[in-house]
Enzyme design. Structure first.
Site: not given
Length: 443
Positions: A154, A181, A184, A297, A307, A334-336
């Site tokens: 990400d 990711d 973006y 991801h 998520h 995926h999870v920031h």
């Protein structure tokens, strides 16, 4: 003629020596007070020569080979790479292929993919793209342990992204792993171009091995099926690993078998990806590659509110395969935020399960996921909503050192570190030989 972003829009700081870090701080984890968010980067525009190589990056492409990818505005520019082990002396030339794509009103430049090799392990090569232009250099990974991976997901294109890339640039690593990711871009195709320029200083020197995330989909109903830009720009060694899709593949490097799975293509037991995974696992020889890693991801073990449950169906389909094969470490994004688990399987602690690491904290524009579920699950060891990157040094066939480096303002701070023993060394693999054979031979 498409204008490209300035190659020098960012500079990778060399002021710190290699991976210099502070020690683990007195305040860390969920109690850490985070610096303020940083904005999306703004890139100055500059006219470049139409045949100049832009957005150069490299990736592994089968045993002893590397794929060099770049873009030119000139559609007649040749897809050739000259290379050698001395600066300015190119004893070898390889010819490859090219592609391009259109997306609504956007038309890409000419995207070149050239495979070079065979290459010697742990060796610096100098190369140029298209028969002219600037010289680049790359270093091939070692053929045996130790090997170090930089890991981050990400990424995006923000001030925190540049900090993350700066910190990775200070480290001595061999391969970059990115579980989805990337740019973006989200339908804005020029952002793929600026991302390629942003990462070029690192991605042209060490192989970047990536898999897709949700921000790579870019589907438009009835017009675009998805992943047009991603597949055209970031070609991975899927054919070399027997896959029919760039969205999932595998590769081997220095005693490690790494599987890159697709969270956004079919993965149930009737899917092509599932069949490919079974076939790929059947080929793994743990004597030659004692470590088995997988990246995808969407995390399967996630105690953050963000998520929640999104990975459950993929986990139900594929976790039994990876468990039976003795996967050591599973990495996702995926999870920031950052989270590391104990060894787990089927939602519970299991000494023969995988270590799960969520590292979707590269610097994306959407910000951090700061809300965690409580009480913390028994399998969750460390969790923190901060930007940063990970480093995985596999020292030998039995031990690896994992560390996570938080972006504390502009300094990397080693905030989590753990030694991991391989499942092969623990006896778990031999106990599962019959179970794995049974699963892999099932229709």
């Amino acid at each position: 003629m498409e204008l490209r972003v300035l190659l020098g829009a960012i500079s990778l700081s060399l002021s710190l020596f290699l991976c210099s870090t502070k020690g683990i701080g007195d305040v860390f984890g969920e109690d850490y007070v985070r610096p303020e968010p940083r904005g999306t980067l703004s890139f100055p525009w500059k006219q470049k020569g139409s045949s100049d190589p832009q957005q150069v990056h490299i990736s592994l492409a089968g045993e002893k080979h590397m794929r060099v990818t770049w873009i030119t505005d000139d559609q007649s520019s040749p897809s050739i790479v000259d290379y050698g082990t001395s600066s300015g002396v190119y004893g070898y030339t390889s010819q490859g292929e090219s592609t391009s794509y259109s997306y609504l009103l956007y038309s890409s430049g000419k995207i070149h993919h050239v495979v070079i090799g065979p290459l010697e392990a742990d060796t610096v090569y100098y190369y140029r793209c298209g028969g002219e232009g600037p010289e680049f250099h790359l270093k091939t990974p070692p053929s045996e342990f130790p090997i170090t991976f930089a890991v981050v997901g990400d990424l995006g294109q923000t001030g925190w992204t540049t900090t993350t890339l700066d910190h990775i640039g200070q480290c001595k690593y061999d391969v970059h792993l990115l579980p989805g990711d990337l740019a973006y871009a989200d339908y804005q195709q020029h952002l793929w171009d600026s991302f390629g320029t942003l990462v070029q200083p690192l991605a042209s020197a060490r192989p970047w091995m990536v898999t897709e995330g949700n921000h790579e989909k870019e589907r438009i109903l009835f017009l675009k099926s998805g992943f047009d830009a991603y597949n055209a720009r970031w070609k991975m060694p899927f054919k070399e690993s027997g896959s029919t899709s760039n969205l999932y593949y595998s590769f081997e490097v220095a005693g490690v078998h790494i599987i890159m799975l697709g969270s956004y293509t079919e993965y149930d037991e009737y899917s092509d990806q599932y069949a490919w995974l079974k076939a790929d696992l059947a080929k793994v020889d743990r004597r030659r590659t004692p470590w088995l890693l997988a990246l995808f991801h969407v995390p399967w073990y996630n105690s953050n509110w963000a998520h929640q449950g999104e990975g459950s169906s993929m986990m139900a389909a594929m976790e039994p395969l990876l468990y039976a094969a003795g996967a050591d470490i599973l990495l996702s994004g995926h999870v920031h935020a950052y989270e590391r688990s104990e060894r787990a399987y089927n939602g519970r602690l299991d000494p023969c399960g995988a270590v799960h690491i969520t590292i979707g904290d590269g610097g994306n524009r959407e910000g951090l996921a700061q809300r965690y579920r409580n009480p913390k699950p028994s399998w969750s060891v460390f969790r923190e909503a901060s930007f940063g990157h990970g480093e995985l040094k596999i020292v030998n066939s039995t031990h690896a050192l994992w560390s996570w480096h938080r972006n504390d303002d502009d300094e990397p701070v080693k905030s989590d570190q753990v030694w991991i023993s391989s499942l092969r060394s623990s006896g778990c693999i031999s106990e599962r030989t019959h179970e794995l054979r049974k699963i892999l031979m099932a229709p």
